[in-house]
Design an enzyme around this catalytic site. Structure first.
Site, PDB file in Angstrom:
ATOM      1  N   SER A 199      82.351  43.630  13.443  1.00 27.28           N
ATOM      2  CA  SER A 199      82.350  44.637  14.554  1.00 27.28           C
ATOM      3  C   SER A 199      83.640  45.466  14.172  1.00 27.28           C
ATOM      4  CB  SER A 199      82.043  44.017  15.700  1.00 27.28           C
ATOM      5  OG  SER A 199      83.278  43.296  16.320  1.00 27.28           O
ATOM      6  N   LYS A 200      83.728  46.466  15.207  1.00 27.32           N
ATOM      7  CA  LYS A 200      84.933  47.137  15.159  1.00 27.32           C
ATOM      8  C   LYS A 200      86.216  46.648  15.590  1.00 27.32           C
ATOM      9  CE  LYS A 200      82.584  51.618  15.946  1.00 27.32           C
ATOM     10  NZ  LYS A 200      82.198  52.390  17.254  1.00 27.32           N
ATOM     11  N   ARG A 201      85.919  45.556  16.456  1.00 30.11           N
ATOM     12  CA  ARG A 201      87.261  44.626  16.709  1.00 30.11           C
ATOM     13  C   ARG A 201      87.969  44.183  15.611  1.00 30.11           C
ATOM     14  NH1 ARG A 201      86.011  39.825  17.954  1.00 30.11           N
ATOM     15  NH2 ARG A 201      83.973  39.752  17.418  1.00 30.11           N
ATOM     16  N   GLY A 205      88.554  45.702  13.069  1.00 26.14           N
ATOM     17  CA  GLY A 205      89.271  46.813  12.268  1.00 26.14           C
ATOM     18  C   GLY A 205      87.854  47.844  11.636  1.00 26.14           C
TER      19      GLY A 205
END
Ligand code: GLU
Length: 479
Positions: free
Chosen positions: A244-246, A248
């Protein structure tokens, strides 16, 4: 054997993310390897969430990667009349029924089931309505959805990735296929479109496994031949959690703007869920097409490691000729203010030689630009870490560089062999290993601790500039 037809069917509700690109790639590789067709369908039925901007980002990402499609793009939203007709057909054939239960009623029953700690499943009450009651409600204009009547038994398939998967039908509720506003539910739209597009292999993420039995039931009820199914394993971050965006950057476009080569991105993505075997990792795109095999798709989740992507990019940078690399690097060098396009064109041969030297030590275009600095700038800055490590004893280093300068100044033709001969003789005379002489010289010439081989650096810089750099370093050490 029919020609394989595969499709990538993204919903245009955001950018093209790496998971989507990986799905597109495997569909594309399959089509290219087995002589089939790769189609693109934009699943834009969710009008509230679909945007033109997202559709454009998907096209752009696929084109950048070179995953081009063989027929005109299909827009799912344009097929609404067929979706409705298929729902109608199922209704007329008795495979589906009208459901008049409202959302509020269903929500309440769901809440009641939850309170009893029971799983909620539609209880088929509308399927039990007498025919004339149904007619009466339809004539009165009572809104209804169309539900598919799930038959008894179980539904399974031989997945190309996971082998046999089977679900007991009792776990599948009579699902809605058409909403009361006449729009289709995802599973109906997908099946209707896949049949119309004559798709023979549905390859998509694992997260769709629970949709597949419903879709198989719809195929059967519509009297269509089943495609094969392949569910690709999820992509995880380094922490083992779903990417996920977590973790990067997850947008393909981000990597494009970071200077990652499309072929490196493809190679990296190809290894997320596929192993070509024989320890093969670095592959050109034609090689991937050649080696691809559906049997070698992996079952378990793969890990997205950005460091590996960077490494892969370095491998592909090295595979490019300096002439291929030049148009990618030049804008970055110009942007960094290191040289103008005109200056580089004026010494193209030298410039290509420089690129050949730098590409094998770089993972990104930015790395090349950073390393190119000392060869293009008049002044260099000494990297403090390099200085601390290689110039520890400053007076001794200054003295050594003075001797080095004298040896260099006496070299005849400024070429690798005589340069090497002269410097090795100096090292020997002083009882030093080559490195003890070359490392301080490297910092003097480039300001950096890492560079191409020292003799190549000298040749790239030329006699005058090399000697001037050594002089400058001696002055710097004395100050
Ligand atoms: N539109 C779906 C998605 O983006 C894919 C549907 C499919 O491949 O069957 O997840």
């Amino acid at each position: 054997m029919p020609v394989p037809r595969l499709r990538f069917a993204p919903s245009p509700t955001g950018y093209l993310h790496v998971g989507g690109a990986r799905t597109a790639l495997f569909n594309w590789l399959y089509a290219r390897h087995y002589g089939g067709q790769f189609l693109l369908r934009i699943e834009d039925t969710d009008k509230a969430r679909s945007t033109d901007e997202s559709t454009r980002a998907i096209f752009e990402g696929l084109v950048w990667l070179g995953l081009t499609w063989d027929e005109e793009v299909v827009y799912q939203g344009a097929n609404l009349p067929r979706h409705q007709a298929d729902a109608r057909r199922l209704l007329d054939a008795g495979a589906a029924y009208r459901c008049f239960c409202t959302r509020e009623e269903l929500d309440q029953r769901r809440a009641e089931a939850e309170a009893r700690k029971e799983p909620f499943k539609y209880d088929r009450r509308c399927d039990a309505l007498p025919r004339d009651e149904v007619q009466r409600r339809v004539s009165a204009g009572t809104p209804f959805t169309i539900r598919f009547r799930v038959p008894e038994g179980s539904t399974g398939w031989d997945d190309l990735v996971h082998d046999t998967i089977s679900f007991p039908n009792k776990d599948i509720e009579d699902f809605v296929i058409l909403r009361s506003d006449g729009t289709p539910i995802y599973n109906l739209a997908v099946v209707s479109d896949d049949i119309a597009m004559r798709i023979t292999i549905v390859m998509r993420g694992d997260d769709h496994i629970s949709n597949t039995p419903k879709q198989i039931l719809l195929y059967r009820a519509l009297g269509a031949e089943l495609p094969a199914f392949a569910h690709l394993p999820m992509i995880h971050g380094l922490d083992g959690k779903k990417l996920s965006k977590r973790h990067g950057a997850t947008a393909v476009g981000d990597y494009q703007h970071m200077g990652i080569l499309p072929q490196a991105m493809l190679n990296f993505l190809a290894l997320l869920g596929w192993s070509p075997g024989n320890d093969i990792e670095v592959m050109t795109v034609p090689r991937m097409v050649e080696l691809f095999s559906a049997d070698a798709l992996l079952k378990k989740a793969s890990v997205f490691d950005p460091a590996k992507l960077e490494w892969m990019n370095g491998q592909h940078l090295s595979l490019l000729t300096s002439a291929e690399l030049e148009p990618r690097v030049t804008p970055a060098i110009v942007k960094a203010g290191l040289a103008t396009e005109h200056e580089l064109a004026g010494r193209r041969e030298w410039y290509l030689m420089l690129l050949d030297q730098l590409k094998v030590r770089s993972r990104t275009i930015d790395d090349i630009v950073r390393q190119a600095g000392p060869y293009l700038r008049d002044e260099i800055a000494y990297d403090p870490a390099a200085e601390a490590k290689q110039w520890k004893d400053r007076p001794a280093t200054a003295e050594l560089l003075r001797a080095t300068r004298d040896a260099l100044a006496a070299v005849g033709p400024w070429e690798p062999a005589p340069l090497e001969e002269s410097l090795r003789a100096l090292a020997e005379a002083r009882g030093l290993g080559g490195g003890k002489l070359f490392q301080p010289l490297r910092v003097a010439l480039t300001g950096l601790a890492v560079s191409p081989g020292i003799f190549d650096v000298l040749v790239l810089l030329g006699r005058e500039r090399s000697l001037a750099r050594v002089d400058a370093a001696i002055r710097h050490l004395a100050s």
